[in-house]
Scaffold this motif. Sequence first.
Motif, mmCIF file in Angstrom:
data_model
loop_
_atom_site.group_PDB
_atom_site.id
_atom_site.type_symbol
_atom_site.label_atom_id
_atom_site.label_comp_id
_atom_site.label_asym_id
_atom_site.label_seq_id
_atom_site.Cartn_x
_atom_site.Cartn_y
_atom_site.Cartn_z
ATOM 1 N N LEU A 169 0.844 -1.186 0.000
ATOM 2 C CA LEU A 169 0.000 0.000 0.000
ATOM 3 C C LEU A 169 0.885 1.244 0.000
ATOM 4 C CD1 LEU A 169 -2.628 -1.091 2.665
ATOM 5 C CD2 LEU A 169 -3.022 -0.907 0.204
ATOM 6 N N PRO A 172 -2.355 6.997 1.533
ATOM 7 C CA PRO A 172 -3.822 6.844 1.566
ATOM 8 C C PRO A 172 -4.497 7.721 0.528
ATOM 9 C CG PRO A 172 -2.934 7.118 3.786
ATOM 10 C CD PRO A 172 -1.810 7.413 2.837
ATOM 11 N N LEU A 173 -5.663 7.296 0.074
ATOM 12 C CA LEU A 173 -6.447 8.099 -0.858
ATOM 13 C C LEU A 173 -7.076 9.270 -0.112
ATOM 14 C CD1 LEU A 173 -6.242 5.260 -2.326
ATOM 15 C CD2 LEU A 173 -8.387 5.886 -3.436
ATOM 16 N N GLN A 204 -4.994 2.364 -3.854
ATOM 17 C CA GLN A 204 -3.948 2.838 -2.948
ATOM 18 C C GLN A 204 -2.584 2.233 -3.299
ATOM 19 O OE1 GLN A 204 -4.964 2.541 1.215
ATOM 20 N NE2 GLN A 204 -2.952 3.263 1.882
ATOM 21 N N ARG A 211 -2.059 7.371 -10.242
ATOM 22 C CA ARG A 211 -3.334 7.138 -9.550
ATOM 23 C C ARG A 211 -4.481 7.911 -10.185
ATOM 24 N NH1 ARG A 211 -3.226 7.711 -3.129
ATOM 25 N NH2 ARG A 211 -1.867 5.876 -3.403
#
Length: 281
Positions: A169, A172-173, A204, A211
């Motif tokens: 990961l 964070p989004l 993530q 992204r």
Amino acid sequence: MEHDLFISHASEDKDALVRPLAEKLKSFTLDVWYDEYSLSVGDSLSASIDKGLKLSSFGVVILSPSFFAKPWPEYEFRSLVALESGRAKRIIPVWFNVERDDVLNFSPHLADKVAVITSGKKLAAIALEIMRVVHPKKISTLARALAARIQAQSNTELVDVRELQQSPLREPLSQDQLRRVRLIHESLFEVYPISWEKIAGNFQRDAQEFRERELRSWEHIAGTYSGIKRRHNLSRAESQHLFQVLLRSSLGTLEGVTQEAPAWVIEALDDFHRRLPNAKD
């Protein structure tokens, strides 16, 4: 370049690691060349790798007890390191059943290079680690590629893309990004029934520079899917086919659609590739 990467290895390691790793990398949409790089006694390591680098973007070298057992002269390893002098990293050592001391004792030149270590890792994790170096952009499209492959196999229950869970990961989004993921999740759940935690985790795992692009791709798929399904009242099987068509089109892997295709398929592709009204960019 003709290939994303080639794999240089001792022939003894083909069954235990090289063939499964090559197949896993291919399933992750990388172009892998390895059959001609099974090294035997008398072969020149540096000449083989130099040739491979002319045809491939990267070279993966499997360092193992079998590899070390071959009578490579020390100058071969100096040549191996010299191949990268003055240019970006293109050689990726993979340690297979060896530790740092083994590599250090055999060649200090190789021990100084950052390596992929296979010990304690699943095959998918090893492949993803290599993929992050070779083609980081494709990491971000992997969820779509795996979902398209599952659909092409006519699997009516879309499994979650478990192999992506091998990738770490990242940041964070944001709340805005999570709201966008929620709309994608709700719109596609009937044909892409993975959990909220998994779909959010997939985004993530994307690098920040990819992204936003991936979010837009999925939003475009979800918007086209919802509109076509609403206008044509599609069955479950037709809905799954529509999702597959949109996934493959987004990846650039959809072959030409004939006029005999259902009207909703032709409309979906026209809708998918048409510029939306009122667009400013």
